[in-house]
Design a protein around this motif. Structure first.
Motif, PDB file in Angstrom:
ATOM      1  N   ARG A 235     -36.131  -7.585  11.721  1.00  0.00           N
ATOM      2  CA  ARG A 235     -37.418  -8.178  11.325  1.00  0.00           C
ATOM      3  C   ARG A 235     -37.895  -7.686   9.958  1.00  0.00           C
ATOM      4  NH1 ARG A 235     -39.294  -4.722  15.670  1.00  0.00           N
ATOM      5  NH2 ARG A 235     -40.460  -2.924  14.854  1.00  0.00           N
ATOM      6  N   GLU A 236     -37.282  -6.610   9.458  1.00  0.00           N
ATOM      7  CA  GLU A 236     -37.631  -6.076   8.139  1.00  0.00           C
ATOM      8  C   GLU A 236     -36.771  -6.669   7.023  1.00  0.00           C
ATOM      9  OE1 GLU A 236     -40.202  -4.302   7.971  1.00  0.00           O
ATOM     10  OE2 GLU A 236     -40.458  -3.590  10.024  1.00  0.00           O
ATOM     11  N   SER A 237     -35.919  -7.633   7.354  1.00  0.00           N
ATOM     12  CA  SER A 237     -34.964  -8.168   6.388  1.00  0.00           C
ATOM     13  C   SER A 237     -35.631  -8.746   5.142  1.00  0.00           C
ATOM     14  CB  SER A 237     -34.093  -9.249   7.047  1.00  0.00           C
ATOM     15  OG  SER A 237     -33.279  -8.684   8.041  1.00  0.00           O
ATOM     16  N   SER A 238     -36.731  -9.486   5.339  1.00  0.00           N
ATOM     17  CA  SER A 238     -37.385 -10.110   4.185  1.00  0.00           C
ATOM     18  C   SER A 238     -37.936  -9.057   3.224  1.00  0.00           C
ATOM     19  CB  SER A 238     -38.520 -11.033   4.643  1.00  0.00           C
ATOM     20  OG  SER A 238     -39.481 -10.307   5.398  1.00  0.00           O
ATOM     21  N   LEU A 239     -38.484  -7.961   3.777  1.00  0.00           N
ATOM     22  CA  LEU A 239     -39.008  -6.880   2.937  1.00  0.00           C
ATOM     23  C   LEU A 239     -37.876  -6.176   2.188  1.00  0.00           C
ATOM     24  CD1 LEU A 239     -41.486  -5.192   2.106  1.00  0.00           C
ATOM     25  CD2 LEU A 239     -41.001  -3.702   4.060  1.00  0.00           C
ATOM     26  N   ILE A 240     -36.791  -5.918   2.886  1.00  0.00           N
ATOM     27  CA  ILE A 240     -35.637  -5.257   2.261  1.00  0.00           C
ATOM     28  C   ILE A 240     -35.052  -6.141   1.164  1.00  0.00           C
ATOM     29  CG2 ILE A 240     -33.296  -4.399   2.656  1.00  0.00           C
ATOM     30  CD1 ILE A 240     -35.472  -2.601   3.797  1.00  0.00           C
ATOM     31  N   GLN A 241     -34.964  -7.426   1.443  1.00  0.00           N
ATOM     32  CA  GLN A 241     -34.405  -8.361   0.467  1.00  0.00           C
ATOM     33  C   GLN A 241     -35.289  -8.454  -0.775  1.00  0.00           C
ATOM     34  OE1 GLN A 241     -33.746 -12.464   1.845  1.00  0.00           O
ATOM     35  NE2 GLN A 241     -31.649 -12.242   1.085  1.00  0.00           N
ATOM     36  N   GLU A 242     -36.603  -8.288  -0.591  1.00  0.00           N
ATOM     37  CA  GLU A 242     -37.528  -8.332  -1.726  1.00  0.00           C
ATOM     38  C   GLU A 242     -37.260  -7.189  -2.695  1.00  0.00           C
ATOM     39  OE1 GLU A 242     -42.312  -7.643  -2.564  1.00  0.00           O
ATOM     40  OE2 GLU A 242     -41.627  -8.206  -0.546  1.00  0.00           O
ATOM     41  N   TYR A 243     -36.982  -5.994  -2.169  1.00  0.00           N
ATOM     42  CA  TYR A 243     -36.777  -4.823  -3.011  1.00  0.00           C
ATOM     43  C   TYR A 243     -35.323  -4.648  -3.451  1.00  0.00           C
ATOM     44  CZ  TYR A 243     -41.518  -3.168  -2.242  1.00  0.00           C
ATOM     45  OH  TYR A 243     -42.887  -3.048  -2.235  1.00  0.00           O
ATOM     46  N   PHE A 244     -34.390  -5.182  -2.673  1.00  0.00           N
ATOM     47  CA  PHE A 244     -32.965  -5.059  -3.005  1.00  0.00           C
ATOM     48  C   PHE A 244     -32.308  -6.441  -2.967  1.00  0.00           C
ATOM     49  CE2 PHE A 244     -34.309  -1.190  -0.723  1.00  0.00           C
ATOM     50  CZ  PHE A 244     -34.134  -0.255  -1.730  1.00  0.00           C
ATOM     51  N   PRO A 245     -32.694  -7.340  -3.884  1.00  0.00           N
ATOM     52  CA  PRO A 245     -32.232  -8.733  -3.836  1.00  0.00           C
ATOM     53  C   PRO A 245     -30.729  -8.908  -4.042  1.00  0.00           C
ATOM     54  CG  PRO A 245     -33.343  -8.289  -5.905  1.00  0.00           C
ATOM     55  CD  PRO A 245     -33.567  -7.099  -5.038  1.00  0.00           C
ATOM     56  N   ASP A 246     -30.072  -7.950  -4.692  1.00  0.00           N
ATOM     57  CA  ASP A 246     -28.644  -8.090  -4.972  1.00  0.00           C
ATOM     58  C   ASP A 246     -27.754  -7.461  -3.907  1.00  0.00           C
ATOM     59  OD1 ASP A 246     -29.203  -9.388  -7.385  1.00  0.00           O
ATOM     60  OD2 ASP A 246     -29.435  -7.472  -8.437  1.00  0.00           O
ATOM     61  N   CYS A 247     -28.358  -6.882  -2.886  1.00  0.00           N
ATOM     62  CA  CYS A 247     -27.582  -6.227  -1.829  1.00  0.00           C
ATOM     63  C   CYS A 247     -27.393  -7.171  -0.640  1.00  0.00           C
ATOM     64  CB  CYS A 247     -28.280  -4.947  -1.366  1.00  0.00           C
ATOM     65  SG  CYS A 247     -28.409  -3.705  -2.668  1.00  0.00           S
ATOM     66  N   GLN A 248     -26.178  -7.221  -0.139  1.00  0.00           N
ATOM     67  CA  GLN A 248     -25.845  -8.099   0.980  1.00  0.00           C
ATOM     68  C   GLN A 248     -26.297  -7.469   2.299  1.00  0.00           C
ATOM     69  OE1 GLN A 248     -24.378 -11.174   0.632  1.00  0.00           O
ATOM     70  NE2 GLN A 248     -24.706 -11.496   2.811  1.00  0.00           N
ATOM     71  N   ILE A 249     -27.114  -8.198   3.067  1.00  0.00           N
ATOM     72  CA  ILE A 249     -27.573  -7.707   4.370  1.00  0.00           C
ATOM     73  C   ILE A 249     -26.548  -8.064   5.441  1.00  0.00           C
ATOM     74  CG2 ILE A 249     -29.351  -7.914   6.149  1.00  0.00           C
ATOM     75  CD1 ILE A 249     -31.395  -8.403   3.973  1.00  0.00           C
ATOM     76  N   GLU A 250     -26.156  -7.043   6.222  1.00  0.00           N
ATOM     77  CA  GLU A 250     -25.183  -7.248   7.296  1.00  0.00           C
ATOM     78  C   GLU A 250     -25.840  -6.949   8.647  1.00  0.00           C
ATOM     79  OE1 GLU A 250     -21.821  -4.759   6.631  1.00  0.00           O
ATOM     80  OE2 GLU A 250     -21.676  -5.258   4.494  1.00  0.00           O
ATOM     81  N   LYS A 251     -25.573  -7.784   9.630  1.00  0.00           N
ATOM     82  CA  LYS A 251     -26.053  -7.519  10.983  1.00  0.00           C
ATOM     83  C   LYS A 251     -25.112  -6.515  11.650  1.00  0.00           C
ATOM     84  CE  LYS A 251     -28.486 -11.866  11.816  1.00  0.00           C
ATOM     85  NZ  LYS A 251     -28.632 -13.043  12.701  1.00  0.00           N
ATOM     86  N   VAL A 252     -25.697  -5.527  12.312  1.00  0.00           N
ATOM     87  CA  VAL A 252     -24.876  -4.505  12.968  1.00  0.00           C
ATOM     88  C   VAL A 252     -24.835  -4.785  14.476  1.00  0.00           C
ATOM     89  CG1 VAL A 252     -24.469  -2.027  13.236  1.00  0.00           C
ATOM     90  CG2 VAL A 252     -25.620  -2.882  11.190  1.00  0.00           C
ATOM     91  N   LYS A 253     -25.850  -4.356  15.214  1.00  0.00           N
ATOM     92  CA  LYS A 253     -25.955  -4.644  16.648  1.00  0.00           C
ATOM     93  C   LYS A 253     -27.359  -4.308  17.123  1.00  0.00           C
ATOM     94  CE  LYS A 253     -24.168  -0.092  17.941  1.00  0.00           C
ATOM     95  NZ  LYS A 253     -23.170   0.655  18.749  1.00  0.00           N
ATOM     96  N   ASP A 254     -27.700  -4.840  18.281  1.00  0.00           N
ATOM     97  CA  ASP A 254     -28.998  -4.561  18.911  1.00  0.00           C
ATOM     98  C   ASP A 254     -30.176  -4.805  17.971  1.00  0.00           C
ATOM     99  OD1 ASP A 254     -27.589  -3.762  21.189  1.00  0.00           O
ATOM    100  OD2 ASP A 254     -27.474  -1.682  20.496  1.00  0.00           O
ATOM    101  N   GLY A 255     -30.105  -5.938  17.217  1.00  0.00           N
ATOM    102  CA  GLY A 255     -31.207  -6.295  16.344  1.00  0.00           C
ATOM    103  C   GLY A 255     -31.324  -5.443  15.090  1.00  0.00           C
TER     104      GLY A 255
END
Length: 306
Positions: A235-255
């Motif tokens: 649920r924090e993905s949008s905030l993380i993407q705002e500060y680190f736009p060039d970093c690829q977000i990967e899903k791990v497990k358990d949300g």
């Protein structure tokens, strides 16, 4: 459109010494033959086009030729002046103010302003602006400077270098310079420079393409960066993407998700940014960096009765 392509080619040639037909064809998504026809049209319009054959050949425009302001579209002119005005909010320079004044007198005011920028929040303190005022003439006159410097690790030293360029990145001004004694190029953060003085000593060294040296130095600096693995709730993905736009977000497990951030090991900015997320993020690796953040947090808390 053909006219837009031709104007684009003219501007591109004005900003480059020699360009091959193949390079232009790839840039504007047309055939080499089309570029050759465009060159004939450009030359027939009175622009001095030169063609060199051979392996390193290509097209070029007489260096003394200047493109008239009337060839720049109205909205492009407005974009230029707004970029200059916005730059002036973060950089104090009388020459820049003069450019804005002159450019405002020749561009049209019709259409009204549609884009607003303000870099005032990035403007550094007066000390940095004062140092820049010393660095600019020193660079222009190829004179050496002396100054006291304290690096990110706290080490202090007195230096004498040849200043080559100042540039703005990572929300701060930096000096790119050559150290005669060590025969190497270095980058110094202007905010960490004290007692800056321009010397009478003048450089006779031909450094060639300064920009290429800066790029090489930057690449070497990036090699010293470390990769930090950070975990956070999805649920924090949008905030993380705002500060680190060039970093690829990967899903791990358990949300949970993770990103890998490449950061300069000694720079405090990244540590402060990660700590500002509080319990929204968790640094997993490397272990040394994680321990360093914990140590910083504990020292911060030690100042308070908690």
């Amino acid at each position: 459109m053909k006219i837009d392509r031709i104007l684009g080619i003219i501007i591109y040639l004005l900003n480059h010494d020699r360009v091959s037909a193949k390079t232009l064809a790839e840039k504007y998504h047309v055939s080499v033959r089309t570029i050759q026809r465009d060159m004939v049209n450009i030359a027939s319009s009175g622009i001095p086009i030169y063609s060199d054959s051979g392996k390193n050949g290509g097209y070029s425009i007489l260096p003394t030729y200047k493109l008239k302001n009337t060839n720049i579209k109205s909205d492009e002119q407005q974009m230029i002046i707004k970029a200059l005005e916005s730059l002036s909010t973060s950089y104090t320079n009388h020459t820049l103010d003069s450019i804005i004044e002159k450019y405002n007198s020749i561009i049209g005011k019709e259409g009204g302003q549609r884009i607003f920028w303000d870099f005032g929040v990035t403007k550094e303190n007066q000390q940095v602006q004062n140092v820049n005022k010393i660095l600019e003439p020193a660079i222009a006159e190829k004179k050496y400077i002396s100054f006291h410097y304290r690096n990110a690790g706290g080490k202090e030293s007195d230096l004498t270098v040849e200043p080559l360029a100042i540039h703005y990145k990572w929300y701060a001004w930096y000096l790119f310079a050559y150290n005669d004694e060590k025969k190497q190029y270095y980058t110094y953060k202007v905010a960490r420079m004290r007692d800056v003085e321009m010397l009478n000593r003048k450089s006779i060294i031909d450094h060639g393409d300064i920009e290429s040296h800066m790029k090489e130095s930057e690449q070497n600096y990036y090699k010293t960066c470390i990769n930090i693995e950070v975990h956070f709730k999805e649920r924090e993905s949008s905030l993380i993407q705002e500060y680190f736009p060039d970093c690829q977000i990967e899903k791990v497990k358990d949300g949970m998700c993770r990103i890998f951030i490449g950061v300069p090991a000694k720079e405090r900015l990244w540590k402060a940014l990660l700590l500002s997320f509080g319990d929204h993020v968790k640094v997993v690796a490397p272990e040394e960096y994680k321990k360093e953040l914990i140590d910083i947090a504990e020292k911060f808390l030690s100042n308070y009765d908690s």
